[in-house]
Design a protein around this motif. Structure first.
Motif, PDB file in Angstrom:
ATOM      1  N   GLU A 169     -43.431 -44.992  -4.311  1.00 47.17           N
ATOM      2  CA  GLU A 169     -43.397 -45.325  -5.738  1.00 47.17           C
ATOM      3  C   GLU A 169     -44.243 -44.368  -6.573  1.00 47.17           C
ATOM      4  O   GLU A 169     -43.833 -43.921  -7.652  1.00 47.17           O
ATOM      5  CB  GLU A 169     -43.878 -46.774  -5.941  1.00 47.17           C
ATOM      6  CG  GLU A 169     -43.666 -47.280  -7.340  1.00 47.17           C
ATOM      7  CD  GLU A 169     -44.075 -48.745  -7.528  1.00 47.17           C
ATOM      8  OE1 GLU A 169     -44.410 -49.100  -8.662  1.00 47.17           O
ATOM      9  OE2 GLU A 169     -44.062 -49.511  -6.545  1.00 47.17           O
ATOM     10  N   GLY A 170     -45.429 -44.050  -6.054  1.00 49.87           N
ATOM     11  CA  GLY A 170     -46.346 -43.151  -6.778  1.00 49.87           C
ATOM     12  C   GLY A 170     -45.698 -41.822  -7.122  1.00 49.87           C
ATOM     13  O   GLY A 170     -45.854 -41.298  -8.231  1.00 49.87           O
ATOM     14  N   GLU A 171     -44.944 -41.292  -6.156  1.00 45.63           N
ATOM     15  CA  GLU A 171     -44.295 -39.988  -6.345  1.00 45.63           C
ATOM     16  C   GLU A 171     -43.048 -40.126  -7.231  1.00 45.63           C
ATOM     17  O   GLU A 171     -42.838 -39.346  -8.162  1.00 45.63           O
ATOM     18  CB  GLU A 171     -43.916 -39.431  -4.957  1.00 45.63           C
ATOM     19  CG  GLU A 171     -43.750 -37.921  -4.876  1.00 45.63           C
ATOM     20  CD  GLU A 171     -44.882 -37.107  -5.510  1.00 45.63           C
ATOM     21  OE1 GLU A 171     -44.542 -36.164  -6.236  1.00 45.63           O
ATOM     22  OE2 GLU A 171     -46.076 -37.422  -5.321  1.00 45.63           O
ATOM     23  N   LEU A 172     -42.238 -41.143  -6.938  1.00 49.11           N
ATOM     24  CA  LEU A 172     -40.952 -41.275  -7.621  1.00 49.11           C
ATOM     25  C   LEU A 172     -41.070 -41.675  -9.091  1.00 49.11           C
ATOM     26  O   LEU A 172     -40.252 -41.300  -9.912  1.00 49.11           O
ATOM     27  CB  LEU A 172     -40.062 -42.286  -6.883  1.00 49.11           C
ATOM     28  CG  LEU A 172     -39.498 -41.794  -5.550  1.00 49.11           C
ATOM     29  CD1 LEU A 172     -38.888 -42.941  -4.763  1.00 49.11           C
ATOM     30  CD2 LEU A 172     -38.453 -40.699  -5.755  1.00 49.11           C
ATOM     31  N   VAL A 207     -39.458 -40.897 -13.684  1.00 55.02           N
ATOM     32  CA  VAL A 207     -38.986 -41.893 -14.643  1.00 55.02           C
ATOM     33  C   VAL A 207     -39.737 -41.725 -15.962  1.00 55.02           C
ATOM     34  O   VAL A 207     -40.953 -41.823 -15.979  1.00 55.02           O
ATOM     35  CB  VAL A 207     -39.218 -43.334 -14.097  1.00 55.02           C
ATOM     36  CG1 VAL A 207     -38.657 -44.378 -15.057  1.00 55.02           C
ATOM     37  CG2 VAL A 207     -38.618 -43.496 -12.705  1.00 55.02           C
ATOM     38  N   PRO A 208     -39.024 -41.475 -17.072  1.00 49.23           N
ATOM     39  CA  PRO A 208     -39.715 -41.325 -18.350  1.00 49.23           C
ATOM     40  C   PRO A 208     -40.665 -42.486 -18.677  1.00 49.23           C
ATOM     41  O   PRO A 208     -41.737 -42.275 -19.248  1.00 49.23           O
ATOM     42  CB  PRO A 208     -38.574 -41.231 -19.363  1.00 49.23           C
ATOM     43  CG  PRO A 208     -37.471 -40.575 -18.587  1.00 49.23           C
ATOM     44  CD  PRO A 208     -37.585 -41.143 -17.203  1.00 49.23           C
ATOM     45  N   ALA A 209     -40.286 -43.704 -18.300  1.00 49.11           N
ATOM     46  CA  ALA A 209     -41.159 -44.864 -18.566  1.00 49.11           C
ATOM     47  C   ALA A 209     -42.367 -44.897 -17.626  1.00 49.11           C
ATOM     48  O   ALA A 209     -43.263 -45.737 -17.788  1.00 49.11           O
ATOM     49  CB  ALA A 209     -40.368 -46.159 -18.445  1.00 49.11           C
ATOM     50  N   ASN A 210     -42.379 -43.989 -16.642  1.00 52.51           N
ATOM     51  CA  ASN A 210     -43.500 -43.825 -15.709  1.00 52.51           C
ATOM     52  C   ASN A 210     -43.824 -45.078 -14.889  1.00 52.51           C
ATOM     53  O   ASN A 210     -44.974 -45.356 -14.572  1.00 52.51           O
ATOM     54  CB  ASN A 210     -44.755 -43.341 -16.460  1.00 52.51           C
ATOM     55  CG  ASN A 210     -45.793 -42.764 -15.491  1.00 52.51           C
ATOM     56  OD1 ASN A 210     -45.440 -42.126 -14.506  1.00 52.51           O
ATOM     57  ND2 ASN A 210     -47.057 -43.005 -15.756  1.00 52.51           N
ATOM     58  N   ARG A 211     -42.798 -45.830 -14.537  1.00 55.34           N
ATOM     59  CA  ARG A 211     -43.006 -46.991 -13.658  1.00 55.34           C
ATOM     60  C   ARG A 211     -41.669 -47.426 -13.072  1.00 55.34           C
ATOM     61  O   ARG A 211     -40.615 -47.052 -13.583  1.00 55.34           O
ATOM     62  CB  ARG A 211     -43.637 -48.158 -14.421  1.00 55.34           C
ATOM     63  CG  ARG A 211     -42.744 -48.764 -15.503  1.00 55.34           C
ATOM     64  CD  ARG A 211     -43.405 -49.970 -16.160  1.00 55.34           C
ATOM     65  NE  ARG A 211     -42.597 -50.560 -17.229  1.00 55.34           N
ATOM     66  CZ  ARG A 211     -41.648 -51.480 -17.040  1.00 55.34           C
ATOM     67  NH1 ARG A 211     -41.366 -51.937 -15.834  1.00 55.34           N
ATOM     68  NH2 ARG A 211     -40.967 -51.968 -18.077  1.00 55.34           N
TER      69      ARG A 211
END
Length: 249
Positions: A203-206, A210-214
């Motif tokens: 998750e940290g990398e992916l 994502v523009p929303a960063n989560r």
């Protein structure tokens, strides 16, 4: 003689965990449907979903079948209708799906077929078994859970991308066939959502992609599905609605 009002139901396939469970909970909160919680093998997880539905103030029952097994689907649904003469399934949410990721070059026939069978043939088996009743009823909501993979294609998921891409095409075609009967057909395409299915991912990398960063939450997807399952969405049909934090917009 006074006509007895029909009892209304919503069927959620793959309702025992993840997004399926969140959808069942949200429908229980928002809409006046009894939930038919479909599961294939994990009865304990399905019971947990039922508890969550009841906790949310809703009603539900478990419905066991494998969406891949056309005869099984048909016989379970036929038996249910015989036992619930006053029941009408108005909402069909095709959520059951599996992933068998790997590079196409090494992909086995089994991993290809399993994913296509569950998402695409599962959509056919369940929806086809119910479509005539929806049309006679002159009201219905069909919601297909697809994926950002079906829109943009994801490397390592050629099978899943193919399956979801096919369901997207089917959604658009079927929507046009049934719109006059007040039956809508839409698809919801999540990006990275926190569930068992994504728990193996970094998750940290992916999330940097994502523009929303989560990653999204299953409940966020469920709110969208609940809206599409409601009367409020009556002029939306044949649409693929992305919910992905901007990763593919």
């Amino acid at each position: 003689m006074e006509k007895k009002e029909k009892k209304k139901y919503a069927l959620v396939t793959g309702g025992s965990r993840g997004i399926g469970r969140a959808i069942c909970e949200q429908l229980a909160k928002d809409l006046d449907y009894s939930l038919l919680i479909n599961y294939n093998s994990n009865k304990e997880a399905a019971k947990e979903t039922l508890k969550a539905v009841e906790h949310a103030g809703g009603k539900g029952e478990l419905m066991q079948f494998d969406v891949v097994d056309a005869e099984g689907v048909k016989s379970v649904l036929e038996a249910w209708h015989e036992n619930n003469e006053n029941g009408v399934i108005e909402v069909v949410i095709n959520n059951a799906g599996v992933t068998k990721d790997g590079l196409f070059m090494w992909m086995t026939q089994e991993d290809w077929s399993k994913v296509i069978d569950t998402s695409l043939n599962g959509f056919y088996n369940v929806t086809n078994a119910l479509i005539q009743k929806l049309l006679v009823n002159k009201y219905g909501r069909i919601i297909n859970m697809v994926s950002v993979s079906g829109l943009k294609g994801t490397p390592g998921q050629t099978n899943y991308s193919a399956a979801k891409g096919a369901v997207i095409g089917a959604t658009k075609a079927l929507a046009q066939e049934v719109a006059k009967r007040n039956v809508t057909v839409n698809a919801v395409a999540p990006g990275f959502i926190k569930t068992d299915m994504t728990s193996e991912l970094d998750e940290g990398e992916l999330k940097k992609m994502v523009p929303a960063n989560r990653f999204g939450e299953a409940a966020e997807v469920a709110h969208l599905v609940s809206f599409l399952a409601s009367k409020k969405s009556s002029y939306i049909t044949g649409e693929i609605i992305n919910i992905n934090g901007g990763i593919y917009s």
